[in-house]
Design a protein around this motif. Structure first.
Motif, short mmCIF file in Angstrom:
data_model
loop_
_atom_site.label_atom_id
_atom_site.label_comp_id
_atom_site.label_asym_id
_atom_site.label_seq_id
_atom_site.Cartn_x
_atom_site.Cartn_y
_atom_site.Cartn_z
N UNK A 157 1.04 -1.32 -0.13
CA UNK A 157 -0.17 -0.09 -0.02
C UNK A 157 0.70 1.23 0.10
N UNK A 158 2.35 1.01 0.06
CA UNK A 158 3.06 2.17 -0.14
C UNK A 158 4.10 2.36 -1.28
N UNK A 159 3.51 1.85 -2.46
CA UNK A 159 4.38 1.81 -3.56
C UNK A 159 4.72 3.03 -4.04
N UNK A 160 3.97 4.16 -3.79
CA UNK A 160 4.24 5.50 -4.10
C UNK A 160 5.68 5.97 -3.32
N UNK A 161 5.37 5.61 -2.08
CA UNK A 161 6.49 6.10 -1.35
C UNK A 161 7.56 5.11 -1.82
N UNK A 162 7.57 3.74 -2.02
CA UNK A 162 8.78 3.25 -2.37
C UNK A 162 9.36 3.56 -3.80
N UNK A 163 8.44 3.93 -4.71
CA UNK A 163 8.90 4.58 -5.74
C UNK A 163 9.64 5.87 -5.59
N UNK A 202 9.34 6.28 -17.61
CA UNK A 202 8.24 6.33 -18.55
C UNK A 202 6.94 6.36 -17.96
N UNK A 203 6.25 6.96 -18.89
CA UNK A 203 4.60 7.26 -18.58
C UNK A 203 4.14 7.79 -17.23
N UNK A 204 5.31 8.52 -16.69
CA UNK A 204 4.96 9.59 -15.75
C UNK A 204 3.99 10.75 -16.06
N UNK A 205 3.22 11.26 -15.21
CA UNK A 205 2.54 12.38 -15.65
C UNK A 205 3.39 13.53 -14.77
N UNK A 206 3.89 14.30 -15.70
CA UNK A 206 4.78 15.33 -15.44
C UNK A 206 4.09 16.83 -15.57
N UNK A 207 4.13 17.56 -14.65
CA UNK A 207 3.94 19.12 -14.86
C UNK A 207 4.92 19.91 -14.95
N UNK A 208 5.22 20.39 -16.23
CA UNK A 208 6.30 21.19 -16.55
C UNK A 208 5.69 22.79 -16.34
N UNK A 209 5.90 23.32 -15.20
CA UNK A 209 5.17 24.57 -15.21
C UNK A 209 5.23 25.50 -16.09
N UNK A 210 4.03 25.72 -16.85
CA UNK A 210 3.82 26.71 -17.80
C UNK A 210 2.55 27.29 -17.13
N UNK A 226 -2.93 13.51 -11.09
CA UNK A 226 -1.86 13.89 -10.07
C UNK A 226 -0.74 13.64 -10.61
N UNK A 227 0.16 14.73 -10.59
CA UNK A 227 1.70 14.61 -11.32
C UNK A 227 2.51 13.79 -10.49
N UNK A 228 3.44 12.89 -11.08
CA UNK A 228 4.32 12.06 -10.44
C UNK A 228 5.68 13.00 -10.10
N UNK A 229 5.90 14.15 -11.38
CA UNK A 229 6.87 15.04 -11.06
C UNK A 229 6.33 16.31 -11.55
N UNK A 230 6.74 17.07 -10.71
CA UNK A 230 6.53 18.55 -11.08
C UNK A 230 7.87 19.37 -11.44
N UNK A 276 7.81 13.82 -6.94
CA UNK A 276 9.07 14.81 -6.88
C UNK A 276 8.83 16.29 -7.43
N UNK A 277 9.17 17.16 -6.70
CA UNK A 277 9.26 18.55 -6.94
C UNK A 277 10.39 19.07 -7.16
N UNK A 278 10.42 19.67 -8.42
CA UNK A 278 11.95 20.35 -8.96
C UNK A 278 11.94 21.82 -9.13
N UNK A 279 12.33 22.89 -8.13
CA UNK A 279 12.20 23.95 -8.68
C UNK A 279 13.27 24.70 -9.32
N UNK A 280 13.30 25.56 -10.29
CA UNK A 280 14.28 26.34 -10.80
C UNK A 280 13.93 27.42 -10.05
N UNK A 281 15.26 28.20 -9.82
CA UNK A 281 14.85 29.52 -8.99
C UNK A 281 16.17 30.59 -9.72
N UNK A 282 15.73 31.76 -9.60
CA UNK A 282 16.80 32.69 -10.03
C UNK A 282 17.98 32.99 -9.12
#
Lengths: 560, 560
Positions: free
Chosen positions: B10-16, B52-60, B149-153, B188-194
């Protein structure tokens, strides 16, 4: 031409904020621990921070209550602090109305007043409280950013750190919306917390958005509103749940939905792994949910029916279960639920194909209301979810089918293809004390007069209802053409109520022939099969067992 | 019965998540500075974090773009990272489509693709991109919490501190919704910053919600989308703005509203302190706004018309002005705007009485669309705001009047009293290149076929439109009864377009007699008064002057 007629100050909110903070500093003396204020100083803090006619949000959620701050607010000096305009979603505690009785507050904008509905009606009748409006939750939050922005917010969290960062734990609920609107408009945010920690398990609200933190003497009140004891589910409710599953969920292929409070929908949840399984529906319906962690959903989750749940708030006793099922629920790194009423209401509005809820009264137009004479109950989330989301543009099979049924044979603007949300009213024809659920005229009309409201407090409008489900069958209002058909479809499932008895039998039979009305037998359901034995859990203890002991029901639900 | 058939994790997301983080650690080596990753390692980070097959939000966003991360994403190894499902509100950068051309992504759910609309249509036609659906913003955010729901943003912020706390400055926009959905579902949340700062001016996103921070080599792209040069406003637009103010805003007493992008609505904003003032409307209309800090609103703000503005995003050059007008705008302790698209869309939906927007095509049912052949433009926020908010329960004079007009003389469910949102389509009868704005059939129907959509991409449905405003007058569709009247009301303001020329003259005159159609002269407006001299600012320089030098327009708008 463009210059202002006279010089104007444009930072009065900032000035006002500085004035309030200075007054607080002077009232409390130098703060020894940053933002932290002793709970013995709470009343002094409020006396200094709040000004007459302020809009104040005293966090009353569906579950979590800022109860210590409520107790402090009723102790302020009404000569100093008066005519407050309370803007809060739920009236749950006696203090929420006491502020009006004491002359501290005079105006109210809110969403739900369940337990305080009768007292609220009395105060309105006595002219001691003016209601601005009754809202659905997301609507009230929306106004926080437009014309009901709080000047002071009194909120509740589980814990704070020295910087004022807040940890709400599973009951984040309304807090982010309240705090954001207040903190970014120069308002004052005061939080009661159960404990102050060196390091929070996670940050739910950044400390920069919070002005004062008060460790409360006792943990804040939380109500287990979404726990339904399966022992109280009747066989009539089992029958209705079977009709919902076969006649609606399977018929439309409903994958994403919301369930409200209530035994009717708890019965549906408990039939998924049994009756639903027998129909081969697993994976085909009910995969994504917007709802609180209902204990009644445990068997369906355990049987693999549920892919995701996003929640408005949490539910007492479900903490360990939620933490152990992090694939299903939205949880933080601390393992506990992250709820968020504003986002979950947006999900219920825009990302669900079906809303199903109970009500107290339904009229011949299909309008329904939980308002009854002498009680101003409010709306909660039902109007937001129990309405067609006309801004929605993504398709799903359920939404397209409902839209096609509504539009078949229509011309002009009403004939332009479009999907529609399924909005189901699920009611037994008679409610408690043999009161008919179907009426010629809603009590809401009288209540409108009594409370001086602009419109009758209708919770779900007939125009938005797609199906009425009773023990007598399902009326599909999408297929009705004209007022007369609609009225007869409703009468046709209204059983032995006066409304039901006054049906035009020939017309009702005709509607049944056309599939507008479907009885259990029309759906291939034998009413004799509607046994409590079908429930995947028949007691709270069964739910605990189904959870592998992870669900720990509050004491009042333990009778073993 | 309740036990699962076989043991299930029940914790495959945490494992992943742990697996991804371990892979990142191994790819990047030990991270010397907490969450911070060098920009030279961005591609390696994405290769390791995304599957592969991740839902990804590339902030636009509408304005702010995670452009550095977009450039990194197109450099990942398509053998490793492929078939991504992109879930992001706006396609603005070439890289947003390049990921599909390169085989990195294959499916898209989005809201708006303005500048990339033609290329998007081409990719769809070539079968290289599958569109899930086109959404309105709040609808897409809602699905982040349900089934998208995004897997990576991959997001953008102005600054971060060592703990990963983010400061977005004025352009918070979509970020809170994206990050919350991702961070609380094991993503996973990845932020680019100035820039990376020791201490942030304020925290917009808590560091605990962010996994990696990359200082980008150049500041993120931001587009000044809401700046309209008053010099380009025509006298026809001035005339239409006069009709809007007198025939709609004053007529209904509209206090809370949203304006979209466009010269038509910019003209309204610029007429408030002049024409609006001459009609004595100050304080009676247009006090609360849900909109970005439009430079064209400066004169109205300076003249004291505006009480509050909540914003979806910000506008380049308005920083100092906003900071100096903190009574009007939602700002943080750093003085800069706090925008929040999700809350502002909720405000636009539930707390505004009027939405007015331009469109490219209107058909005889009043359906309108900005989709034209060969371009998949998307919807943006228009469907959410340009639809009746049927969950709304609070009353206002404007809403009640619109509802009463729509319901007069109706029976049954459609006759139950209810308010209605004013949804105005404001169009000149001919758009660029003499293309008629009124058409028998929307291009959206052809586009539906071309792109394989379930429904034609209609932006605002005729059922939800209350008024059509052109240079020929205002058609009040609320007062129309039946398809025929509605059609003639639309034809009656469609000017010399083929649709307008085909009007039934007698019926149109009858509609005019009944006030369903109102011409400028019916409103007491002399078209000869519609002069550019009425604009409170006639150039960008005038706007700068009106702001007392606080507005600093981007270079492209400076021609002095």
């Amino acid at each position: 031409m463009n210059a202002p007629a006279e010089p104007r100050a444009w930072n009065t909110r900032a000035q006002q904020r500085a004035r309030r903070l200075a007054r607080v500093a002077s009232a409390l003396g130098p703060a020894p621990r940053g933002k932290q204020v002793a709970n013995t100083q709470a009343v002094a803090l409020l006396n200094a921070a709040i000004e007459p006619f302020d809009r104040v949000c005293l966090e009353g959620n569906n579950q979590k209550q800022a109860d210590f701050l409520a107790q402090a607010l009723v102790q302020v000096d009404p000569a100093r602090v008066h005519d407050l305009h309370m803007v809060q979603s739920v009236l749950a505690l006696p203090e929420h109305l006491e502020v009006f009785e004491l002359g501290i507050a005079s105006k109210l904008d809110f969403s739900f007043s369940g337990p305080q509905g009768a007292r609220l009606a009395r105060l309105v009748a006595e002219g001691r409280l003016q209601i601005g409006a009754i809202h659905t939750y997301l609507e009230l939050f929306a106004r926080y950013f437009v014309d009901l922005t709080p000047q002071v917010s009194l909120i509740a969290a589980q814990a704070a750190d020295a910087d004022g960062n807040l940890y709400t734990g599973p009951n984040t609920e309304d807090t982010p919306a309240i705090v954001e609107a207040t903190a970014f408009s120069g308002g004052i945010v005061i939080a009661q917390v159960n404990e102050v920690l060196d390091r929070l398990p996670r940050v739910d609200v950044p400390g920069g958005w919070v002005d004062f933190v008060i460790p409360a003497p006792t943990p804040n009140t939380i109500e287990p509103l979404f726990t339904r004891d399966p022992a109280q589910i009747s066989e009539v409710q089992v029958l209705m749940a079977m009709m919902a599953i076969k006649g609606l969920y399977a018929e439309y292929g409903v994958q994403r939905l919301n369930h409200g409070i209530g035994f009717d929908t708890a019965a549906i949840e408990l039939l998924l792994p049994t009756y639903g399984e027998s129909l081969g529906l697993k994976g085909r319906i009910c995969r994504h949910w917007a709802l609180n962690p209902h204990p009644a959903l445990i068997p369906a989750i355990e049987a693999g029916w549920v892919q995701s749940v996003h929640s408005f708030g949490s539910e007492l006793g479900m903490e360990d279960y939620v933490a152990a099922r992090s694939d299903i629920f939205f949880t933080g790194p601390d393992g506990s639920l992250r709820s968020h009423r504003a986002f979950c209401q947006a999900a219920g509005h825009y990302a669900c194909d079906l809303f199903i809820g109970s009500t107290l009264q339904v009229d011949l137009q299909g309008n329904s209301s939980t308002a009854t004479l002498g009680r101003i109950a409010g709306f909660g989330g039902a109007p937001n979810m129990g309405a067609d989301a006309r801004g929605r543009r993504h398709a799903s099979p359920a939404w397209l089918k409902a839209g096609a049924e509504a539009r078949a044979g229509r011309s002009g603007a009403a004939g332009t293809p479009r999907g529609q949300k399924l909005v189901v009213q699920m009611v037994e024809t008679f409610r408690e004390h043999m009161q008919p659920a179907f009426v010629d005229t809603l009590d809401a009309w009288t209540l409108q007069q009594q409370a001086g409201l602009a419109l009758p407090p209708i919770m779900v409008y007939g125009e938005d209802v797609t199906h009425v489900l009773t023990e007598e069958g399902i009326a599909n209002l999408l297929l009705c053409r004209g007022d007369e058909e609609r009225e007869q479809a409703i009468r046709g499932v209204a059983g032995y109520t006066p409304v039901g008895l006054a049906r035009d039998r020939r017309m009702v039979e005709n509607l049944r022939d056309r599939g507008v009305i479907r009885r259990a037998e029309d759906l291939g359901i034998d009413a004799r099969d509607a046994s409590r034995n079908l429930l995947a859990a028949r007691t709270v203890r069964d739910l605990v067992r189904a959870s592998g002991g992870l669900y720990r029901p509050p004491k009042r639900f333990r009778n073993w």
